[in-house]
Structure formats: structure tokens, C-alpha cells
Design a protein around this motif. Sequence first.
Motif, short mmCIF file in Angstrom:
data_model
loop_
_atom_site.label_atom_id
_atom_site.label_comp_id
_atom_site.label_asym_id
_atom_site.label_seq_id
_atom_site.Cartn_x
_atom_site.Cartn_y
_atom_site.Cartn_z
N ALA A 229 1.08 -1.18 -0.01
CA ALA A 229 0.14 0.12 0.10
C ALA A 229 1.21 0.84 -0.19
O ALA A 229 0.90 1.42 1.03
CB ALA A 229 -1.26 0.08 1.48
N ALA B 190 2.71 4.85 -0.59
CA ALA B 190 1.63 6.33 0.35
C ALA B 190 2.16 7.51 -0.93
O ALA B 190 0.93 8.00 -0.50
CB ALA B 190 2.84 7.21 1.17
N ARG B 191 2.60 7.20 -1.16
CA ARG B 191 1.99 8.14 -3.26
C ARG B 191 1.45 7.22 -4.26
O ARG B 191 1.42 5.95 -4.67
CB ARG B 191 3.64 9.05 -3.67
N TRP C 65 -5.64 2.45 0.16
CA TRP C 65 -5.94 3.54 0.65
C TRP C 65 -5.38 5.04 1.35
O TRP C 65 -5.49 5.26 2.41
CB TRP C 65 -6.34 2.79 2.37
N ASN C 66 -3.95 4.67 1.07
CA ASN C 66 -2.65 5.87 1.96
C ASN C 66 -3.04 6.57 0.90
O ASN C 66 -2.03 7.46 1.26
CB ASN C 66 -1.39 5.73 2.05
N ARG D 246 -9.49 10.81 -2.28
CA ARG D 246 -10.31 10.58 -1.26
C ARG D 246 -10.60 12.23 -1.96
O ARG D 246 -10.76 12.96 -2.24
CB ARG D 246 -9.33 10.96 0.23
#
Length: 277
Positions: free
Chosen positions: A12, A14-15, A54-55, A60
Amino acid sequence: MRSFLPEYEVEAPARLEGALELLEQGWRPLAGGTDIMVLLESGRLADRRFAGLWNLGDLRGIREEGGMVSIGALVTFTELRESRPIRERFPLLAASAAVTGCIATQNRGTLGGNIGNASPAGDSLPVLLVYDAQLELVCRGGVRRVPYCHFHLGYKQMDLRAGELISRILLPAGRQGWHECFRKVGARAAQAISKVSMAAAARTVDGRIEDFRLAYASMAPVPLRCWRTEEILRGARPGCLPELPDETSPIDDLRSTARYRRQVARNLLLRFLAGIE
Ligand SMILES: Cc1cc2nc3c(=O)[nH]c(=O)nc-3n(C[C@H](O)[C@H](O)[C@H](O)COP(=O)(O)OP(=O)(O)OC[C@H]3O[C@@H](n4cnc5c(N)ncnc54)[C@H](O)[C@@H]3O)c2cc1C
């Protein structure tokens, strides 16, 4: 049905760039996992490497952007249901989110995942058609935008290229004075995949239909926008309807029969039209 999960790998990043690199190497996007985990456990999924999304903050949030409301692909059904701008401006999206699965499914399941799963029964999908949604698709080479009505090419086939991710869903803002309706017919009131879902919207002027939008789930191999019916209804009076074409091609399956689906789809439309007289 298997009762155990095979081994699988999840990263997953982070970017966004990191996730897109994994996709380029053939890893499959994993959002809420409410479709993927069911497929994996039942042995119907060959993939074993998943890029957890999800990160990624880029996917979002719900925000206003250039005359459009932009919804991140990771926005969940619970977020849609609870969002004031969505409830006020796109009530059909909030309504379809509220009848998707159960609360646990709504907490994890995402709008991007509903689109990416490409089931003709996906409840949010006729709503996105009626709202003339556009999709923002991103890959390492850049970003492109496609009208959602052109995205589903056939059963489970999408205009999504290798290495591409659905990043945002864009809805044209500024709809006022429309009558709107979302109806889902399933075996139960909750936790049921639809036999038929319908999203419809109409704008009337002096008792005539000025503009009309109609779309169904579970009535064709893809979420179905009924362009011919819309065309015929423009200019009509709801109390004096012209003959309406049947643009659907439903199937018999374990949830329903084609005959029942056709009848219900027609009844839902006629009831909506009677309500806007
Ligand atoms: C108990 C249960 C009840 C359900 N009830 C309903 C229901 O009533 N109505 C309904 O419509 N659905 C229902 N579903 C199906 C599911 O919850 C939805 O389709 C949900 O939107 C999937 O979202 P997700 O984030 O969990 O997707 P995931 O399972 O993570 O992914 C689904 C698919 O989309 C792809 N994907 C995910 N995100 C992206 C992205 N950003 N870009 C490109 N591809 C992506 C994945 O690779 C995968 O192929 C139900 C599922 C369960 C388990």
C-alpha cells in the motif's frame, strides 16, 4: 465456495506514483476489498498481488472543481450517504449508497470499486449515468477524462488501460428543478443485489418533459443508459405518453427472470412519470 483464503501479497504505497508503478507491473488495485475478497476466497480470482490504495490522499474527498463536483474514487458509500453536498445536490447518489449491501459494506466499499468491479448490477452505476458523470483516469503517462457513459464496453469490459486507475468521479454541478428518482428492487429491503435498479431524472416546463434521463442496473450486460426512450420522452406530456421502446436485454439468473425484470423496469418508469404529472 472455499472457506480459506489463498496466500496473497499487498503493498500500500504512500504516494500515487508508487501505486501506479505497481499497476504497471501488473498488480491489481485494491480499495475496500468487498468485491476482491469475495472473489479471492471463492477461488475465482487469479491475481495474487494487490496495490492497496487506501493511503492515497489524491483519491479521497469530495470537492468542487471547475463547475464539477469531484468525488475521490476511495470515497465510501457511508461517506456519500452522510455527505451534505451529495445529499442536497445529488440525492440519487446518496440514496443508492444507502441501499448498497449492509452498513459494514457501506463503510468499506468505495465508489471507485463499484465502477472498477463493472458489475451490471452495481447500484451507483445507473445514478452516475443519469448525472452525466465523467471519470478521471490516471496512469504514469498522465491523466485523461472519459464520459462515464462510454466507459463500460461489454460485460466486465471497461475503457481502462493497463496501468490505469480511476482517480476521481466528476459530476456536473448546477442541476436545479429536476424531478429525480432512484429505485432498487431486490429480494429484501437490505443486503440484496438488485433484480432491477432504476435511476431517472426529468425536467418539466408547462407540463411537458423538457429533458429526461433514464438508466438501469441488472437490465443489460452493462449499466444501461436508455438514450432512445429519453429522446422519445422529450417534449411529451407525462399524462399522454407516446409508445416507449424496450432498450433492455435482461437475463434469467438466480435472482430473477428476464420477463419479471422487464415488467418491473417498465412499472418503475411509469410510476416515476405518473409522479411528475
Ligand atoms: C455483503 C456484500 C454486499 C454487497 N452489496 C452490494 C449492493 O447492494 N450493491 C452493489 O452495487 N454492490 C454490492 N456489493 C459489492 C461491493 O461492495 C461494491 O461493488 C463496492 O463498491 C466495491 O468497492 P471496493 O472498494 O470494496 O472494491 P474492491 O473490492 O477493492 O475492488 C473492486 C474492483 O474494482 C477495482 N478497483 C477498485 N478501485 C479501483 C480504482 N480506483 N481504479 C480502478 N479499479 C479499481 C479492483 O481492482 C476490483 O477489480 C456487495 C458486496 C458484499 C461483500
